[in-house]
Scaffold this motif. Structure first.
Motif, short mmCIF file in Angstrom:
data_model
loop_
_atom_site.label_atom_id
_atom_site.label_comp_id
_atom_site.label_asym_id
_atom_site.label_seq_id
_atom_site.Cartn_x
_atom_site.Cartn_y
_atom_site.Cartn_z
N GLN A 33 0.89 -1.12 -0.04
CA GLN A 33 0.03 0.12 0.00
C GLN A 33 0.95 1.30 -0.08
O GLN A 33 0.61 2.41 -0.68
CB GLN A 33 -0.85 -0.08 1.15
CG GLN A 33 -2.19 1.03 1.27
CD GLN A 33 -3.05 0.86 2.20
OE1 GLN A 33 -2.75 0.74 3.29
NE2 GLN A 33 -4.38 1.00 1.79
N GLY A 74 -1.75 2.49 9.81
CA GLY A 74 -2.47 1.49 9.16
C GLY A 74 -1.90 -0.12 9.86
O GLY A 74 -2.78 -0.87 10.07
N TRP A 78 -4.08 -2.68 13.62
CA TRP A 78 -4.41 -4.10 13.60
C TRP A 78 -3.53 -4.82 14.68
O TRP A 78 -3.62 -6.21 14.57
CB TRP A 78 -4.18 -4.46 12.15
CG TRP A 78 -4.89 -3.90 11.23
CD1 TRP A 78 -4.50 -3.25 10.32
CD2 TRP A 78 -6.16 -4.35 10.91
NE1 TRP A 78 -5.48 -2.76 9.48
CE2 TRP A 78 -6.64 -3.43 9.94
CE3 TRP A 78 -7.28 -5.14 11.51
CZ2 TRP A 78 -7.82 -3.35 9.28
CZ3 TRP A 78 -8.51 -5.04 10.81
CH2 TRP A 78 -8.77 -4.19 9.99
N GLU A 171 -14.52 -9.59 14.22
CA GLU A 171 -15.45 -8.73 13.52
C GLU A 171 -15.41 -7.35 14.15
O GLU A 171 -15.48 -6.30 13.29
CB GLU A 171 -16.78 -9.37 13.42
CG GLU A 171 -16.89 -10.57 12.77
CD GLU A 171 -16.23 -11.89 13.42
OE1 GLU A 171 -16.26 -12.91 12.98
OE2 GLU A 171 -15.99 -11.61 14.69
N ILE A 174 -12.31 -5.25 13.17
CA ILE A 174 -12.23 -5.11 11.75
C ILE A 174 -13.12 -3.95 11.55
O ILE A 174 -12.88 -2.80 10.71
CB ILE A 174 -12.73 -6.30 10.80
CG1 ILE A 174 -11.48 -7.23 10.97
CG2 ILE A 174 -12.82 -5.98 9.44
CD1 ILE A 174 -11.89 -8.63 10.33
N GLY A 175 -14.48 -3.95 12.04
CA GLY A 175 -15.36 -3.00 11.77
C GLY A 175 -14.83 -1.53 12.54
O GLY A 175 -15.22 -0.37 11.68
N ASN A 177 -11.94 -0.64 13.00
CA ASN A 177 -10.58 -0.26 12.35
C ASN A 177 -11.15 0.55 10.74
O ASN A 177 -10.86 1.52 10.39
CB ASN A 177 -9.75 -0.99 12.08
CG ASN A 177 -8.72 -1.40 13.31
OD1 ASN A 177 -8.95 -0.73 14.27
ND2 ASN A 177 -8.18 -2.41 13.22
N THR A 178 -12.19 -0.14 10.12
CA THR A 178 -12.49 0.27 8.87
C THR A 178 -13.26 1.48 9.04
O THR A 178 -13.17 2.53 8.13
CB THR A 178 -13.26 -0.85 8.48
OG1 THR A 178 -12.83 -2.04 8.28
CG2 THR A 178 -13.99 -0.28 7.07
N PHE A 179 -13.93 1.55 10.17
CA PHE A 179 -14.66 2.63 10.53
C PHE A 179 -13.90 4.18 10.66
O PHE A 179 -13.98 5.34 10.25
CB PHE A 179 -15.67 2.76 11.60
CG PHE A 179 -16.38 3.82 12.07
CD1 PHE A 179 -17.60 4.49 11.40
CD2 PHE A 179 -15.77 4.68 13.14
CE1 PHE A 179 -18.14 5.63 11.64
CE2 PHE A 179 -16.65 6.08 13.62
CZ PHE A 179 -17.79 6.24 12.84
N LEU A 181 -10.32 4.72 9.91
CA LEU A 181 -9.10 4.65 8.87
C LEU A 181 -9.34 5.76 7.86
O LEU A 181 -8.50 6.78 7.84
CB LEU A 181 -8.81 3.37 8.15
CG LEU A 181 -7.54 3.31 7.56
CD1 LEU A 181 -6.40 3.85 8.53
CD2 LEU A 181 -7.29 2.10 6.69
N LEU A 182 -10.45 5.92 7.26
CA LEU A 182 -10.72 6.92 6.32
C LEU A 182 -10.70 8.36 7.00
O LEU A 182 -10.09 9.15 6.40
CB LEU A 182 -11.85 6.50 5.25
CG LEU A 182 -11.58 5.34 4.31
CD1 LEU A 182 -12.82 5.23 3.50
CD2 LEU A 182 -10.46 6.11 3.42
#
Length: 259
Positions: A33, A74, A78, A171, A174-175, A177-179, A181-182
């Motif tokens: 990335q 990033g 995790w 889950e 992941i949820g 972190n995804t929420f 990060l952006l």
């Protein structure tokens, strides 16, 4: 006692580093990335500096600190997945039956994350240099950038470890972190100069620790660094990192009582 904690921390850190070294594919994937950001974004937005406010005529020079910091963010977000994996395998519980320092169990995660972030940051800086980036701040500026990325990685790595012990579900990690990060990425000066951002985004960025690391690193890399800016943002990151590590340790103690 302190020397014992240090010795145990280093032993546990070596254990985690050995596990990473034995998975070279993981190391390569973690750099994909940053390489995409470097060569894709670096060419796609290279003319955006003509808008002004970037403090340089080369977008690549502006972009490198952003990539270093975003890579630290990033990868560290995790860290909780590794903690969760050790809980599921029973590895963490087995260590609780040994004389190893309880603080060392959590401190090792922080140290390992810091070493990994430092290596990753150096590789990105070298790739940027190979692509044509310049670093007027010299070795001192690069060192400050790497330290800022390590502090940021410590903040989110410790918080991720705490989250892993609290939720104990992949889950959920992941949820979350995804929420996060952006928003953390685009509410910062990672790709765009603050003067080109809407005023409300600039105000939010002032309270974004991701942006603190970028501001400190970018300022340090200029020919005439703003020392007050570097110290204030770096100091804020240091305080936040200490608070995150304390929270992670407290969470671990709560976990220890539950098993």
């Amino acid at each position: 006692m302190n020397s014992q904690v240090l010795a145990h921390t280093w032993y546990m850190t070596q254990r985690q580093l050995t596990a990473i070294i034995r998975q070279p594919v993981f190391l390569a994937i973690s750099l994909i990335q940053p390489v995409i950001w470097l060569f894709l974004f670096g060419n796609l937005f290279k003319n955006v500096v003509e808008l002004g406010g970037f403090g340089t005529t080369s977008y690549l020079d502006y972009l490198i600190p952003g990539i270093v910091v975003m890579s630290a963010l990033g990868s560290s977000m995790w860290a909780g997945m590794g903690t969760l994996e050790e809980i599921e395998r029973g590895t963490l519980n087995r260590f609780l039956t040994t004389p190893v320092s309880r603080n060392a169990l959590m401190n090792a995660n922080v140290v390992q994350n810091g070493i990994s972030t430092a290596v990753q940051s150096v590789i990105i800086v070298l790739l940027g240099w190979a692509a044509g980036a310049t670093y007027p701040g010299g070795a001192g500026g690069l060192l400050i950038l790497v330290v800022a990325s390590i502090l940021l990685g410590t903040v989110f790595g410790a918080l991720s470890n705490a989250l892993g012990m609290l939720v104990r579900q992949r889950e959920s990690i992941i949820g979350i972190n995804t929420f996060l990060l952006l928003p953390l990425t685009f509410l910062s000066s990672s790709f765009m100069a603050p003067s080109q951002m809407p005023s409300w985004m600039r105000h939010i960025a002032d309270f974004n620790p991701v942006n603190w690391a970028m501001v400190a690193g970018r300022s340090a890399l200029t020919a005439d660094p703003d020392r007050s800016l570097v110290l204030s943002r770096g100091g804020a990151l240091l305080v936040l990192a200490a608070a995150a590590v304390w929270l992670s340790t407290r969470t671990f103690r709560s976990y220890q009582k539950s098993v």
